[in-house]
Design a protein around this motif. Sequence first.
Motif, short mmCIF file in Angstrom:
data_model
loop_
_atom_site.label_atom_id
_atom_site.label_comp_id
_atom_site.label_asym_id
_atom_site.label_seq_id
_atom_site.Cartn_x
_atom_site.Cartn_y
_atom_site.Cartn_z
N SER A 288 45.76 -72.53 47.32
CA SER A 288 44.49 -73.13 46.90
C SER A 288 43.48 -72.12 46.36
N GLU A 289 43.78 -70.82 46.52
CA GLU A 289 42.88 -69.80 46.00
C GLU A 289 43.67 -68.61 45.49
N MET A 290 43.03 -67.85 44.62
CA MET A 290 43.69 -66.71 44.00
C MET A 290 43.90 -65.59 45.01
N GLU B 64 48.48 -74.67 41.12
CA GLU B 64 47.29 -75.13 40.43
C GLU B 64 46.06 -74.75 41.25
N ILE B 65 45.21 -73.90 40.67
CA ILE B 65 44.03 -73.38 41.36
C ILE B 65 42.82 -73.60 40.47
N ASP B 66 41.84 -74.32 41.00
CA ASP B 66 40.61 -74.62 40.26
C ASP B 66 40.91 -75.26 38.90
N GLY B 67 41.89 -76.14 38.89
CA GLY B 67 42.21 -76.88 37.68
C GLY B 67 43.06 -76.15 36.67
N VAL B 68 43.47 -74.92 36.99
CA VAL B 68 44.30 -74.13 36.08
C VAL B 68 45.71 -74.05 36.64
N ARG B 69 46.71 -74.33 35.81
CA ARG B 69 48.11 -74.27 36.23
C ARG B 69 48.65 -72.86 35.99
N TYR B 70 49.21 -72.26 37.05
CA TYR B 70 49.78 -70.92 36.97
C TYR B 70 51.30 -71.01 37.13
#
Length: 331
Positions: A140-142, A259-265
């Motif tokens: 949930s976080e980087m 997916e973190i803060d709406g960005v897919r990694y």
Amino acid sequence: MLLNIKYTLYQNRIVLRFLFLVFSSSFVFAQKPVVLERQVTLMGSVFNITLVDKDSVSANENIDLTIEEISRIENLISEWQPQTQISKVNQNAGIKPVKVNKEVFELTKRATDYSKMSNGAFDISTVSMDKIWRFDGSMSEMPSQESIKKSISNVDYRNIVLDSTNSTIFLKNKGMKIGFGSIGKGYAADKGRELMQKKGIKAGIVNASGDIATWGTQPNGKPWAIGIRNPFKRQKVARILKLKNAAVATSGSYEKYAEIDGVRYSHIINPKTGFPATGLTSVTIHGPSSEFCNALSTSIMVLGEKEGLKLVRQFPEYRYLLITDEGKIRK
């Protein structure tokens, strides 16, 4: 990136997460020549081997030979089996060079060449990377900048020292490792195809969990039809490739990502930065070699659309289909 593919038989189609093979009805019911397919687990992944042969006895024997060839390759390059040449290279990282046979040396040399051509976007030393990213939906976080920097401390293809005179590989730093999870199965598919062609088998497919090498045609004379999945429209295809003597590979993020803060990694990590690739959801490359298709698809996932297209356009024998994170298709 090599992908673990699941198969489902549906209306005479073998459906894969990224690709599916489409067979005509005459393929299924043809009596002569015989078409035989076998599914087997090799190199930690599902392989499907399909041969068009004179009879079922010959087809089974030749599938056995293909499996033996793939197993031979696995016993050379697996980093998970402690007795393999690559494992011995890894065990002696920072200590001494290790002598390997010509095949292993040349595969490693090609891998470093792929790193050079992609400016480090492709790198077989990523297997030494610390696993700080989780792609199971729990992240949930980087990760911290410090942990990301530490994770790639042993990743750098330039620290792979190749001595062609003595056929040795030396990893400069302790803790370094190399592995062929990226191109190993594509190489195995190419070698399986090569063996069968030398045996006089006129047509078939070696499908190494989505790294596919084809030759010849279906018994009705039609090319092998391989559909490329559209990750945003699962019941539709982005394109159907019709191949006779060609290979195809897909790298993608939509099955495995964070997916973190709406960005897919993506689970495909940039070896230079330690950050997952973003911008592209899938990259499919088709051309003569499955190994090189996968090297290109992995590199382009990391480089992104603009730089990735610059790279692939240097190789006119290879074609591409890119699907961006916004669902746009480039081909």
